[in-house]
Design a protein around this motif. Structure first.
Motif, short mmCIF file in Angstrom:
data_model
loop_
_atom_site.label_atom_id
_atom_site.label_comp_id
_atom_site.label_asym_id
_atom_site.label_seq_id
_atom_site.Cartn_x
_atom_site.Cartn_y
_atom_site.Cartn_z
N HIS A 45 75.14 9.75 6.66
CA HIS A 45 74.98 10.67 7.78
C HIS A 45 76.27 10.81 8.59
O HIS A 45 76.24 11.24 9.75
N THR A 46 77.37 10.47 7.99
CA THR A 46 78.67 10.71 8.62
C THR A 46 79.26 12.04 8.19
O THR A 46 80.13 12.59 8.89
N ASP A 47 78.81 12.60 7.07
CA ASP A 47 79.48 13.78 6.52
C ASP A 47 79.34 14.99 7.43
O ASP A 47 80.33 15.67 7.73
N TYR A 48 78.14 15.27 7.93
CA TYR A 48 77.97 16.44 8.78
C TYR A 48 78.46 16.18 10.20
O TYR A 48 78.43 17.08 11.05
N ASN A 49 78.92 14.95 10.48
CA ASN A 49 79.57 14.64 11.75
C ASN A 49 81.09 14.61 11.62
O ASN A 49 81.78 14.01 12.45
N ASP A 50 81.60 15.26 10.57
CA ASP A 50 83.05 15.38 10.32
C ASP A 50 83.70 14.02 10.07
O ASP A 50 84.90 13.85 10.31
N TYR A 52 83.77 10.13 7.64
CA TYR A 52 84.27 9.63 6.37
C TYR A 52 83.10 9.16 5.49
O TYR A 52 82.10 8.65 6.00
N VAL A 53 83.28 9.33 4.19
CA VAL A 53 82.28 8.85 3.23
C VAL A 53 83.01 8.26 2.03
O VAL A 53 84.19 8.56 1.77
N LEU A 54 82.28 7.43 1.27
CA LEU A 54 82.88 6.80 0.09
C LEU A 54 81.87 6.81 -1.06
O LEU A 54 81.33 5.77 -1.44
N PRO A 55 81.59 7.98 -1.63
CA PRO A 55 80.68 8.06 -2.77
C PRO A 55 81.43 7.94 -4.09
O PRO A 55 82.66 7.98 -4.13
N PHE A 56 80.68 7.79 -5.17
CA PHE A 56 81.28 7.97 -6.49
C PHE A 56 80.29 8.65 -7.43
O PHE A 56 79.07 8.53 -7.28
N ALA A 57 80.85 9.41 -8.37
CA ALA A 57 80.05 10.06 -9.40
C ALA A 57 79.51 9.00 -10.35
O ALA A 57 80.18 8.00 -10.62
N ILE A 58 78.30 9.23 -10.86
CA ILE A 58 77.66 8.23 -11.71
C ILE A 58 77.45 8.77 -13.13
O ILE A 58 77.54 9.98 -13.37
N ASP A 59 77.15 7.85 -14.02
CA ASP A 59 76.96 8.22 -15.43
C ASP A 59 75.52 8.67 -15.70
O ASP A 59 74.89 8.27 -16.67
N LEU A 200 86.48 10.48 1.15
CA LEU A 200 86.51 11.88 1.60
C LEU A 200 86.50 11.96 3.11
O LEU A 200 85.66 11.35 3.77
N ASP A 201 87.45 12.72 3.64
CA ASP A 201 87.48 13.09 5.04
C ASP A 201 86.69 14.39 5.16
O ASP A 201 87.15 15.44 4.69
N CYS A 202 85.51 14.34 5.74
CA CYS A 202 84.63 15.50 5.74
C CYS A 202 85.05 16.57 6.74
O CYS A 202 84.49 17.66 6.74
N ARG A 203 86.04 16.28 7.57
CA ARG A 203 86.57 17.32 8.46
C ARG A 203 87.61 18.16 7.72
O ARG A 203 87.50 19.39 7.68
N SER A 204 88.59 17.51 7.12
CA SER A 204 89.65 18.24 6.45
C SER A 204 89.35 18.53 4.99
O SER A 204 90.00 19.37 4.37
N LEU A 205 88.38 17.81 4.42
CA LEU A 205 88.05 17.80 2.99
C LEU A 205 89.18 17.20 2.15
O LEU A 205 89.20 17.36 0.93
N ASP A 206 90.13 16.53 2.81
CA ASP A 206 91.11 15.76 2.05
C ASP A 206 90.41 14.59 1.39
O ASP A 206 89.46 14.02 1.94
N SER A 207 90.86 14.23 0.20
CA SER A 207 90.22 13.14 -0.52
C SER A 207 91.26 12.27 -1.20
O SER A 207 92.36 12.72 -1.51
N GLU A 208 90.89 11.01 -1.38
CA GLU A 208 91.71 10.07 -2.13
C GLU A 208 90.81 9.35 -3.12
O GLU A 208 89.64 9.09 -2.84
N ILE A 209 91.38 9.02 -4.27
CA ILE A 209 90.66 8.24 -5.25
C ILE A 209 90.93 6.76 -4.98
O ILE A 209 92.09 6.34 -4.89
N VAL A 210 89.86 6.00 -4.82
CA VAL A 210 89.98 4.58 -4.50
C VAL A 210 89.40 3.77 -5.66
O VAL A 210 88.20 3.84 -5.92
N PRO A 211 90.22 3.02 -6.39
CA PRO A 211 89.70 2.20 -7.49
C PRO A 211 88.65 1.22 -6.99
O PRO A 211 88.80 0.61 -5.93
#
Length: 396
Positions: A45-50, A52-59, A200-211
């Motif tokens: 519930h941080t995404d629509y508040n501009d 940060y989130v830390l999701p990952f795609a799954i198999d 993901l920075d939900c304000r700027s939509l900038d993203s970084e890949i975090v191992p």
């Protein structure tokens, strides 16, 4: 064509989509595209508040087979429903979209807001199948939206980048489906990489890949699908969003992204108790995302357990979006040896995650099943997931 993902479990879904497409439409599809579900490691519930989130795609993935038509008719079918949906592009507006088909058709409509000229576009035929569990908080909806988005981006030759396609999916979900969600789910599905999370920075939509380094650390992420149904389009989710917006306004902030942990004492004085607790969850959850990213980079995944635990407590007590089944899953997993656990997704049902040493996965699984049986709850569905590549065309 959109860059192809590493798609390591195609046979069953591809065969299903290929066969069903030909049965429905008497043609072979021009190609296949796939998109993964996602799990949110932390940042709820941080995404629509501009924030940060830390999701990952799954198999677990959704596959769509698609071909263009020569007229303006859209025909779409899926494994989720018996009927095929037909609609002209001339009638493609949110008010005409209902049920499961609002997700893929909403994407086609939303692409018209991001560069597609729907007045001259040709229609298409599509068949969709998926092994992303529905209603488990693993974003089966974003997997559908993202698979259709990359397919139409290719076939309509739009040339849109992944961040734009994430915004397309969000607009489809907000307007066509009526769910007031942010862009996290689509961003994870489109930007994901194997063995990594998307910061993901939900304000700027900038993203970084975090191992993530789960495998190297001997860890598995165990999903505990409680099978308690939930829906983002229902009142609970919308009410939480309204509380966040009201709290930000009362604090003189554009969004809760602009409120820090150091502002909480002032917030407690200005806000009623419920609004304060909603605000406190979002503000502290944003900080937990930042702390998790730093901890992963500096100490590795074994050190993030306490942050996962704190996130669940905050969602349970301050945001009040957990349910008894989720609380039982989290507590039991921790007692059985998980290093950290929390509910994931929008809440009011769905799934919990438990970061668990590989050797203890059977014990944690057995403990959770026994606890649910003892409580008289329906048996949950437990399985592990691994960070996977994002959406794209499936290689021929």
């Amino acid at each position: 064509m959109t860059a192809s993902p590493s798609f390591d479990r195609p046979a069953d879904l591809l065969d299903s989509v290929d066969g069903c497409f030909q049965t429905r439409f008497n043609h072979t599809p021009a190609g296949f595209w796939s998109a993964p579900g996602r799990v949110n490691l932390i940042g709820e519930h941080t995404d629509y508040n501009d924030g940060y989130v830390l999701p990952f795609a799954i198999d677990r993935r959704t596959v769509v087979g698609m071909r263009l038509r020569e007229d303006r008719l859209v025909r779409i079918a899926s494994s989720f429903a018996e009927e095929a949906i037909e609609i002209s592009l001339d009638e493609l507006i949110p008010e005409n979209l209902h049920g499961w088909s609002a997700y893929p058709l909403g994407v086609a409509w939303a692409l018209g807001r991001f560069g597609a000229d729907l007045k001259v576009a040709v229609g298409f035929e599509a068949f969709i199948d998926s092994d992303v569990p529905i209603g488990a908080g693993l974003s089966s909806s974003a997997a559908i939206e993202s698979a259709v988005a990359v397919a139409l981006n290719d076939l309509w030759r739009l040339g849109l980048d992944r961040r734009t396609l994430a915004r397309v999916g969000q607009l489809a979900e907000n307007r066509a489906v009526g769910a007031p969600t942010g862009s996290m789910d689509q961003s994870a599905s489109l930007l994901g990489q194997a063995d990594a999370a998307v910061f993901l920075d939900c304000r700027s939509l900038d993203s970084e890949i975090v191992p993530l380094g789960f495998q190297a650390a001997g860890l598995e992420l165990l999903i505990i699908d409680t099978r308690v149904s939930h829906s983002h389009a229902t009142g609970g989710y919308a009410a939480r969003r309204a509380s966040c917006e009201a709290g930000a306004a009362m604090l003189g902030a554009t969004s809760l992204r602009d409120v820090g942990v150091g502002d909480l004492d002032r917030a407690r004085e200005l806000l009623d108790d419920e609004t304060f607790r909603r605000v406190r969850h979002v503000v502290t959850e944003d900080q937990r995302v930042l702390d998790t990213v730093r901890t992963l980079r500096e100490k590795g995944p074994i050190a993030i357990g306490a942050l996962l635990d704190a996130s669940h407590v905050s969602m349970r007590d301050d945001f009040e979006i957990s349910v008894a089944e989720l609380d039982l899953a989290v507590a039991t997993a921790r007692e059985a040896g998980a290093i950290g656990a929390r509910m994931t997704g929008g809440g009011f049902g769905g799934a919990a995650i438990a970061l668990t040493p590989q050797a203890l996965v059977p014990a944690v699984t057995a403990a959770v099943l026994a606890a649910f049986a003892a409580a008289g709850y329906a048996a949950p569905n437990l399985f592990t997931v691994h960070a996977a590549d994002g959406a794209g065309a499936v290689p021929a």
